[in-house]
Design a protein around this motif. Structure first.
Motif, PDB file in Angstrom:
ATOM      1  N   MET A   1      24.195  41.607 -64.361  1.00 54.84           N
ATOM      2  CA  MET A   1      23.094  41.085 -63.555  1.00 54.84           C
ATOM      3  C   MET A   1      21.787  41.372 -64.281  1.00 54.84           C
ATOM      4  O   MET A   1      21.616  42.447 -64.837  1.00 54.84           O
ATOM      5  CB  MET A   1      23.136  41.785 -62.196  1.00 54.84           C
ATOM      6  N   ASP A   7      17.032  37.054 -58.627  1.00 54.88           N
ATOM      7  CA  ASP A   7      18.464  37.296 -58.546  1.00 54.88           C
ATOM      8  C   ASP A   7      18.772  38.376 -57.515  1.00 54.88           C
ATOM      9  O   ASP A   7      19.723  38.267 -56.749  1.00 54.88           O
ATOM     10  CB  ASP A   7      19.026  37.706 -59.908  1.00 54.88           C
ATOM     11  N   THR A   8      17.962  39.416 -57.520  1.00 55.62           N
ATOM     12  CA  THR A   8      18.149  40.503 -56.558  1.00 55.62           C
ATOM     13  C   THR A   8      17.943  39.994 -55.142  1.00 55.62           C
ATOM     14  O   THR A   8      18.713  40.340 -54.238  1.00 55.62           O
ATOM     15  CB  THR A   8      17.175  41.664 -56.863  1.00 55.62           C
ATOM     16  N   LEU A  11      20.962  38.141 -53.969  1.00 52.72           N
ATOM     17  CA  LEU A  11      22.021  39.076 -53.560  1.00 52.72           C
ATOM     18  C   LEU A  11      21.735  39.659 -52.182  1.00 52.72           C
ATOM     19  O   LEU A  11      22.638  39.782 -51.345  1.00 52.72           O
ATOM     20  CB  LEU A  11      22.161  40.209 -54.587  1.00 52.72           C
ATOM     21  N   ARG A  14      22.418  36.984 -49.561  1.00 53.25           N
ATOM     22  CA  ARG A  14      23.858  36.767 -49.381  1.00 53.25           C
ATOM     23  C   ARG A  14      24.493  37.906 -48.580  1.00 53.25           C
ATOM     24  O   ARG A  14      25.314  37.669 -47.697  1.00 53.25           O
ATOM     25  CB  ARG A  14      24.552  36.638 -50.731  1.00 53.25           C
ATOM     26  N   LEU A  15      24.113  39.128 -48.910  1.00 58.20           N
ATOM     27  CA  LEU A  15      24.669  40.278 -48.192  1.00 58.20           C
ATOM     28  C   LEU A  15      24.217  40.274 -46.739  1.00 58.20           C
ATOM     29  O   LEU A  15      25.005  40.572 -45.831  1.00 58.20           O
ATOM     30  CB  LEU A  15      24.276  41.585 -48.885  1.00 58.20           C
ATOM     31  N   LYS A  41      31.923  41.623 -49.444  1.00 58.71           N
ATOM     32  CA  LYS A  41      30.865  42.599 -49.147  1.00 58.71           C
ATOM     33  C   LYS A  41      30.814  43.676 -50.226  1.00 58.71           C
ATOM     34  O   LYS A  41      29.732  44.028 -50.709  1.00 58.71           O
ATOM     35  CB  LYS A  41      31.104  43.223 -47.775  1.00 58.71           C
ATOM     36  N   LEU A  44      29.208  42.258 -53.402  1.00 60.31           N
ATOM     37  CA  LEU A  44      27.752  42.108 -53.291  1.00 60.31           C
ATOM     38  C   LEU A  44      27.045  43.460 -53.363  1.00 60.31           C
ATOM     39  O   LEU A  44      25.995  43.589 -54.000  1.00 60.31           O
ATOM     40  CB  LEU A  44      27.385  41.385 -51.993  1.00 60.31           C
ATOM     41  N   ALA A  47      27.060  44.569 -56.936  1.00 64.75           N
ATOM     42  CA  ALA A  47      26.092  43.798 -57.716  1.00 64.75           C
ATOM     43  C   ALA A  47      24.667  44.280 -57.447  1.00 64.75           C
ATOM     44  O   ALA A  47      23.849  44.372 -58.371  1.00 64.75           O
ATOM     45  CB  ALA A  47      26.223  42.313 -57.396  1.00 64.75           C
ATOM     46  N   LEU A  48      24.370  44.605 -56.195  1.00 64.45           N
ATOM     47  CA  LEU A  48      23.039  45.128 -55.867  1.00 64.45           C
ATOM     48  C   LEU A  48      22.823  46.484 -56.525  1.00 64.45           C
ATOM     49  O   LEU A  48      21.731  46.766 -57.034  1.00 64.45           O
ATOM     50  CB  LEU A  48      22.876  45.265 -54.353  1.00 64.45           C
ATOM     51  N   ALA A  51      22.097  45.965 -60.088  1.00 66.28           N
ATOM     52  CA  ALA A  51      20.783  45.374 -60.329  1.00 66.28           C
ATOM     53  C   ALA A  51      19.702  46.441 -60.343  1.00 66.28           C
ATOM     54  O   ALA A  51      18.615  46.219 -60.867  1.00 66.28           O
ATOM     55  CB  ALA A  51      20.477  44.319 -59.270  1.00 66.28           C
TER      56      ALA A  51
END
Length: 121
Positions: A1, A7-8, A11, A14-15, A41, A44, A47-48, A51
């Protein structure tokens, strides 16, 4: 990422949406749906974390939703455990009869339920 704030934010959005779907599934008792959302979940959240987003109001709101959903999930699990306990008690009642003799001693009479079907012409 990448470290791109857009992008953050994607995310986070989406979460946030996923946590709302999870809440709806918990409220209607859709346990299969909850299980299906779990993998997404986790991905995500990973990924967070990757990031490196330190915090902020958005993360605080997500944290509140996670805590809310966890409380709902805990309640659902407690209900499932209670139902399982009641069903076990009913099975025990069907298999045994507990009674007391004239001196007050408990006696357990083991029984077996026979399900027979008689056909008559």
């Amino acid at each position: 990422m990448t470290d791109d704030p857009n992008d953050t934010q994607i995310l986070i959005d989406r979460l946030d949406q996923l946590l709302e779907e999870e809440r709806r599934a918990l409220l209607v008792g859709d346990l299969d749906g909850i299980g299906a959302l779990l993998t997404a979940k986790e991905a995500l959240i990973d990924a967070l974390n990757a990031a490196g987003h330190a915090g902020g109001a958005e993360i605080g709101a997500l944290h509140g939703k996670v805590i809310r959903n966890q409380a709902l999930l805990d309640g659902a699990l407690q209900g499932i455990r209670r139902v399982a306990g009641r069903m076990a008690a009913f099975r025990k009642i069907r298999r045994t009869l507990e009674t007391y003799d004239e001196s007050g001693r408990k006696t357990v009479l083991q029984g077996e339920i026979v399900h027979e079907f008689e056909k008559r012409a």
